[in-house]
Write a protein that holds these residues in place. Structure first.
Motif, PDB file in Angstrom:
ATOM      1  N   TYR A 134      91.616 121.225  16.996  1.00 53.86           N
ATOM      2  CA  TYR A 134      92.729 120.358  17.391  1.00 53.86           C
ATOM      3  C   TYR A 134      92.782 120.145  18.906  1.00 53.86           C
ATOM      4  CZ  TYR A 134      94.426 121.264  12.654  1.00 53.86           C
ATOM      5  OH  TYR A 134      94.547 121.361  11.287  1.00 53.86           O
ATOM      6  N   ILE A 135      92.018 120.943  19.640  1.00 49.69           N
ATOM      7  CA  ILE A 135      92.041 120.812  21.105  1.00 49.69           C
ATOM      8  C   ILE A 135      91.057 119.731  21.530  1.00 49.69           C
ATOM      9  CG2 ILE A 135      91.608 122.015  23.296  1.00 49.69           C
ATOM     10  CD1 ILE A 135      93.585 123.739  22.198  1.00 49.69           C
ATOM     11  N   PRO A 136      91.552 118.727  22.222  1.00 50.62           N
ATOM     12  CA  PRO A 136      90.648 117.643  22.627  1.00 50.62           C
ATOM     13  C   PRO A 136      89.648 118.084  23.700  1.00 50.62           C
ATOM     14  CG  PRO A 136      92.972 117.084  23.064  1.00 50.62           C
ATOM     15  CD  PRO A 136      92.944 118.509  22.642  1.00 50.62           C
ATOM     16  N   ILE A 137      88.500 117.448  23.658  1.00 47.85           N
ATOM     17  CA  ILE A 137      87.471 117.679  24.673  1.00 47.85           C
ATOM     18  C   ILE A 137      87.835 116.810  25.882  1.00 47.85           C
ATOM     19  CG2 ILE A 137      85.012 117.384  25.187  1.00 47.85           C
ATOM     20  CD1 ILE A 137      84.701 117.342  22.000  1.00 47.85           C
ATOM     21  N   PRO A 138      87.890 117.388  27.083  1.00 48.05           N
ATOM     22  CA  PRO A 138      88.287 116.576  28.231  1.00 48.05           C
ATOM     23  C   PRO A 138      87.197 115.581  28.645  1.00 48.05           C
ATOM     24  CG  PRO A 138      87.775 118.832  28.906  1.00 48.05           C
ATOM     25  CD  PRO A 138      87.685 118.804  27.419  1.00 48.05           C
ATOM     26  N   VAL A 139      87.607 114.349  28.861  1.00 49.84           N
ATOM     27  CA  VAL A 139      86.676 113.297  29.297  1.00 49.84           C
ATOM     28  C   VAL A 139      87.341 112.486  30.404  1.00 49.84           C
ATOM     29  CG1 VAL A 139      85.480 113.062  27.083  1.00 49.84           C
ATOM     30  CG2 VAL A 139      87.524 111.699  27.514  1.00 49.84           C
ATOM     31  N   GLU A 140      86.528 111.747  31.116  1.00 53.31           N
ATOM     32  CA  GLU A 140      87.063 110.883  32.168  1.00 53.31           C
ATOM     33  C   GLU A 140      86.666 109.446  31.868  1.00 53.31           C
ATOM     34  OE1 GLU A 140      86.894 112.467  36.148  1.00 53.31           O
ATOM     35  OE2 GLU A 140      86.283 110.506  36.920  1.00 53.31           O
ATOM     36  N   VAL A 141      87.604 108.544  32.067  1.00 51.73           N
ATOM     37  CA  VAL A 141      87.304 107.123  31.871  1.00 51.73           C
ATOM     38  C   VAL A 141      86.410 106.683  33.024  1.00 51.73           C
ATOM     39  CG1 VAL A 141      88.278 104.806  31.612  1.00 51.73           C
ATOM     40  CG2 VAL A 141      89.601 106.806  30.860  1.00 51.73           C
ATOM     41  N   PHE A 186      83.528 108.738  13.850  1.00 54.63           N
ATOM     42  CA  PHE A 186      84.647 108.354  14.702  1.00 54.63           C
ATOM     43  C   PHE A 186      85.150 109.568  15.453  1.00 54.63           C
ATOM     44  CE2 PHE A 186      86.705 109.916  10.909  1.00 54.63           C
ATOM     45  CZ  PHE A 186      87.894 110.482  11.345  1.00 54.63           C
ATOM     46  N   ALA A 187      86.115 109.339  16.322  1.00 50.73           N
ATOM     47  CA  ALA A 187      86.739 110.445  17.058  1.00 50.73           C
ATOM     48  C   ALA A 187      88.210 110.114  17.253  1.00 50.73           C
ATOM     49  CB  ALA A 187      86.056 110.653  18.407  1.00 50.73           C
ATOM     50  N   GLU A 188      89.005 111.140  17.471  1.00 52.65           N
ATOM     51  CA  GLU A 188      90.408 110.928  17.825  1.00 52.65           C
ATOM     52  C   GLU A 188      90.478 110.777  19.345  1.00 52.65           C
ATOM     53  OE1 GLU A 188      93.288 110.731  16.158  1.00 52.65           O
ATOM     54  OE2 GLU A 188      92.857 111.498  14.145  1.00 52.65           O
ATOM     55  N   LEU A 189      90.961 109.634  19.800  1.00 54.31           N
ATOM     56  CA  LEU A 189      91.202 109.471  21.236  1.00 54.31           C
ATOM     57  C   LEU A 189      92.572 110.065  21.511  1.00 54.31           C
ATOM     58  CD1 LEU A 189      89.841 105.895  21.967  1.00 54.31           C
ATOM     59  CD2 LEU A 189      88.645 108.082  21.806  1.00 54.31           C
ATOM     60  N   SER A 190      92.619 110.965  22.453  1.00 54.54           N
ATOM     61  CA  SER A 190      93.786 111.818  22.608  1.00 54.54           C
ATOM     62  C   SER A 190      94.370 111.660  24.008  1.00 54.54           C
ATOM     63  CB  SER A 190      93.302 113.259  22.375  1.00 54.54           C
ATOM     64  OG  SER A 190      94.377 114.131  22.276  1.00 54.54           O
ATOM     65  N   PRO A 242      92.582 107.463  15.779  1.00 56.19           N
ATOM     66  CA  PRO A 242      91.195 107.586  15.322  1.00 56.19           C
ATOM     67  C   PRO A 242      90.432 106.275  15.532  1.00 56.19           C
ATOM     68  CG  PRO A 242      92.657 107.319  13.434  1.00 56.19           C
ATOM     69  CD  PRO A 242      93.526 107.269  14.659  1.00 56.19           C
ATOM     70  N   ILE A 243      89.340 106.331  16.268  1.00 59.61           N
ATOM     71  CA  ILE A 243      88.579 105.122  16.608  1.00 59.61           C
ATOM     72  C   ILE A 243      87.089 105.387  16.394  1.00 59.61           C
ATOM     73  CG2 ILE A 243      88.084 103.453  18.447  1.00 59.61           C
ATOM     74  CD1 ILE A 243      91.031 103.435  18.002  1.00 59.61           C
ATOM     75  N   GLY A 244      86.400 104.407  15.810  1.00 65.38           N
ATOM     76  CA  GLY A 244      84.959 104.516  15.583  1.00 65.38           C
ATOM     77  C   GLY A 244      84.203 104.575  16.903  1.00 65.38           C
ATOM     78  N   ILE A 245      83.127 105.361  16.920  1.00 70.06           N
ATOM     79  CA  ILE A 245      82.334 105.480  18.146  1.00 70.06           C
ATOM     80  C   ILE A 245      81.419 104.258  18.250  1.00 70.06           C
ATOM     81  CG2 ILE A 245      80.737 106.920  19.468  1.00 70.06           C
ATOM     82  CD1 ILE A 245      81.668 109.300  17.719  1.00 70.06           C
ATOM     83  N   MET A 259      91.385 112.102  30.002  1.00 64.52           N
ATOM     84  CA  MET A 259      92.074 112.163  28.706  1.00 64.52           C
ATOM     85  C   MET A 259      91.223 113.007  27.771  1.00 64.52           C
ATOM     86  SD  MET A 259      91.562 108.287  27.336  1.00 64.52           S
ATOM     87  CE  MET A 259      91.496 108.757  25.610  1.00 64.52           C
ATOM     88  N   GLY A 260      91.432 112.870  26.472  1.00 65.14           N
ATOM     89  CA  GLY A 260      90.708 113.745  25.561  1.00 65.14           C
ATOM     90  C   GLY A 260      90.085 112.993  24.391  1.00 65.14           C
ATOM     91  N   VAL A 261      89.092 113.627  23.803  1.00 62.92           N
ATOM     92  CA  VAL A 261      88.419 113.097  22.626  1.00 62.92           C
ATOM     93  C   VAL A 261      88.246 114.265  21.662  1.00 62.92           C
ATOM     94  CG1 VAL A 261      86.166 112.334  21.798  1.00 62.92           C
ATOM     95  CG2 VAL A 261      87.185 111.204  23.752  1.00 62.92           C
ATOM     96  N   ARG A 262      88.594 114.045  20.389  1.00 61.12           N
ATOM     97  CA  ARG A 262      88.322 115.074  19.377  1.00 61.12           C
ATOM     98  C   ARG A 262      87.308 114.534  18.392  1.00 61.12           C
ATOM     99  NH1 ARG A 262      91.784 117.116  15.677  1.00 61.12           N
ATOM    100  NH2 ARG A 262      93.355 115.481  15.794  1.00 61.12           N
ATOM    101  N   GLY A 263      86.226 115.233  18.216  1.00 60.37           N
ATOM    102  CA  GLY A 263      85.237 114.756  17.258  1.00 60.37           C
ATOM    103  C   GLY A 263      83.890 115.395  17.545  1.00 60.37           C
ATOM    104  N   PRO A 264      82.813 114.816  17.030  1.00 60.57           N
ATOM    105  CA  PRO A 264      82.803 113.653  16.148  1.00 60.57           C
ATOM    106  C   PRO A 264      83.353 114.013  14.769  1.00 60.57           C
ATOM    107  CG  PRO A 264      80.613 114.587  16.310  1.00 60.57           C
ATOM    108  CD  PRO A 264      81.485 115.375  17.239  1.00 60.57           C
ATOM    109  N   MET A 265      83.955 113.014  14.122  1.00 52.59           N
ATOM    110  CA  MET A 265      84.551 113.255  12.820  1.00 52.59           C
ATOM    111  C   MET A 265      83.945 112.350  11.751  1.00 52.59           C
ATOM    112  SD  MET A 265      88.382 113.604  14.153  1.00 52.59           S
ATOM    113  CE  MET A 265      88.999 115.195  14.669  1.00 52.59           C
TER     114      MET A 265
END
Lengths: 341, 279
Positions: free
Chosen positions: B5-12, B47-51, B59-62, B95-101
């Protein structure tokens, strides 16, 4: 498995002793309700009670729980803590139906690939002491129709059974055996008590008055997703969700964010398939448009989908949804009607 | 235990406005920690959860392909709370990304086959991932012919325009881009996706169709492929449902006994036939 005999008047003292060293949740009388609450100094655990109004699943899967915390940084909101913090606890006085719900929830939350760390952390740190229903408390009890039994130890670490002057104490798991020291030097149970246990178990099962064909309806549900019957059950439903909130096996949840100023939390709350918003999509599309589809989902989930996915009916026969539905919808009647389709 | 449930940190790191209505943007994210990138093993179709902390998850497709290391891309329409917040973000925000799902397009099954990719509107994102994956020099020889039919309502609503032009210039992909209605500068094809599919008429011989688009497009396109001789096993699509956890626990995205989040989102028509019609 250790089986011991405990004088009945000793039990409350033992539970209170445990509660001095760790957190103990026990049934207590709170106004008109029996509720599981943290046992505080000076408070007596109920030993003679029917069942709690709320299902004790809340100790593993709380109604509201913080999943993580975050805080504002120069680059946006970032995670500050994601640790799952759980205290060692004892859950005393769980009825066999409710204890069995833990075993059923384990199937979902402890799946091989997708594990739920919040549920598992609590489960691992909590010892469950069950109290067998020597006399099943309600006319609405139907545990024996869904693979349960009023004297089952499934899902429990320790099972207590009132066998007259004594409790028969069964230390079922190694987690349960760790509490042996609090029980003192108890005599071991022998053949006579085993025989007595069997008799009591058989009598208790016979005292269950409510029988439903829960295991027969799976093949009917397999083929009747579309059936006029589904038009007949939902009309008086208020979509209040009481059935799902009191249910020991319902596990649906929502995840939401609460932020104030520079800090925030991500929490999960129980959700319910009875609510229109449960499946409403951003586009406005809702795959379950009316209460009919939602009721079908509830029945299908418990008596078909869970069986398909985990090999078990997701109902323990506690009867709470029957007792507390404000419009007297009765899952037993629904199952009986489905069996006649 | 890894907490899913913890999102992976990413940068735009990049934002591209894809359409002239400006409500569809492609976001490129870079992982903050390199080990997160190494652990994020995905295939086209997942897909992944954009968090976004404080707002929620979506939930958005990669849209990027695993053959494009160093970043993830998602093409997102502005619609609800999370996606609207996302649209207001600037490059450099974390922000965060959870996945891949979820499962993926069935890459193993597609190998050695001719592939027909049919997309409509902005439901072209995981199809783009698939096309980029197949066209990669290390992968291209593992697949047969690729025929693409991609349509949007107007020329301004076509996404990935630069890539479409680049694919147009290649000889190892048969690209057919169409719009419902062109404008004065549009020199390409006009016509609805089902009609164009009928005109292009890809052979069903050793072929699989992968289709994604609005329900109305799918409804009228399927009969075209049945007529061309495609079996239900060889028509593959991807479902969307409201989701929260993404790992089959929260209980809302099921279709019958399958969860779209973990058993899907990719299903063949043959598999969908076995499920209840509840999506």
């Amino acid at each position: 498995m250790e089986k011991r005999l405990l004088k009945k008047d000793k039990l409350a003292g033992i539970i209170k002793n445990i509660s001095r060293e760790m957190l103990v949740y026990a049934p207590v009388k709170e106004e008109d309700n029996v509720l599981f609450m943290a046992l505080k100094e000076g408070r007596e655990p109920l030993l003679d009670f029917s069942n709690s109004r709320n299902a004790p699943k809340t100790f593993f899967f709380p109604r509201t729980e913080i999943m993580m915390k975050y805080t504002r940084t120069g680059k946006g909101m970032e995670l500050s803590t994601g640790e799952v913090e759980v205290r060692e606890a004892v859950l005393f006085g769980v009825r066999p139906c409710d204890a069995r719900s833990f075993a059923l929830l384990d199937m979902l939350f402890e799946q091989d690939k997708y594990k739920d760390p919040y549920y598992i952390a609590r489960r691992e740190k909590t010892t469950v002491i069950s109290m067998a229903c020597v006399h099943p408390p309600y006319s609405t009890c139907f545990c024996t129709s869904v693979d349960g039994s009023p004297t089952s130890g499934e899902g429990a670490d320790i099972l207590l059974m009132d066998i007259g002057d004594n409790y028969l104490v069964e230390f079922i798991t190694s987690r349960g055996e760790k509490l042996l020291k609090y029980f003192g030097d108890l005599p071991k149970a022998g053949e006579a008590e085993e025989t007595l246990k069997k008799e009591i178990a058989e009598r208790a099962e016979k005292e269950i008055k409510s029988h439903i064909p829960a295991k027969d309806i799976k093949p009917i549900l397999d083929n009747n997703f579309e059936h006029p019957f589904w038009e007949t059950i939902h009309r008086k439903c208020l979509a209040c969700g009481t059935c799902t909130y009191l249910c020991p096996t319902c596990h649906c949840f929502d995840i939401s964010d609460e932020a104030k100023g520079s800090d925030g939390i991500r929490i999960r709350n129980w959700d319910s398939c009875m609510y229109p918003l449960f499946t409403l999509e951003t586009s406005g599309h809702n795959p379950r448009t009316t209460q009919k589809e939602r009721w079908r989902q509830r029945v299908m989930h418990k008596f078909k989908y869970y069986v398909d996915n985990f090999g078990a009916i997701s109902c323990v026969g506690c009867g709470r949804c029957v007792m507390y539905c404000p419009v007297n919808l009765d899952i037993r009647k629904i199952v009986e009607d489905i069996a006649k389709l | 235990m890894l907490n899913p449930y913890i999102p992976i940190p990413v940068e735009v790191v990049n934002i591209v406005t894809e359409v002239d209505t400006k409500d569809i943007k492609t976001f490129r994210f870079a992982f903050i920690n390199s080990e997160d990138e190494a652990n994020f093993k995905y295939l086209p179709g997942q897909f992944a959860e954009l968090s976004i902390f404080g707002k929620g998850e979506s939930p958005i497709g990669i849209a990027s392909s695993p053959t494009q290391p160093g970043y993830l891309e998602f093409t997102v329409q502005k619609a609800g709370i999370v996606t609207s917040t996302l649209h207001d973000l600037e490059v450099g925000t974390r922000m965060g990304v959870r996945g891949p799902m979820g499962n993926s397009w069935p890459i193993d099954y597609l190998e050695g086959k001719n592939i027909v990719v049919v997309g409509g509107g902005f439901a072209f994102t995981t199809l783009r991932s698939l096309i980029v994956y197949i066209l990669h020099k290390d992968n291209r020889s593992r697949f047969g012919n690729i025929t693409v039919v991609y349509g949007a309502r107007t020329p301004g609503l076509l996404i990935y325009k630069d890539e479409l032009a680049a694919w147009e210039a290649r000889d190892d992909i048969n690209l057919n881009v169409t719009v419902d209605k062109g404008d004065e500068s549009w020199k390409g094809r006009e016509g609805f996706v089902p009609t164009v599919c009928k005109e292009v008429a890809p052979s069903s011989e050793n072929a699989v169709t992968v289709i994604c688009g609005p329900p109305v497009m799918i409804r009228f396109t399927l009969p075209v492929f049945f007529d061309l001789g495609f079996s239900k096993e060889n028509i593959i699509t991807s479902l969307e449902m409201r989701m929260k956890c993404g790992i089959g626990k929260c209980g809302r995205c099921n279709v019958g006994n399958k969860f779209v989040c973990k058993d899907g989102p990719v299903f063949s028509l043959a598999e969908l036939d076995k499920l209840t019609k509840e999506y």
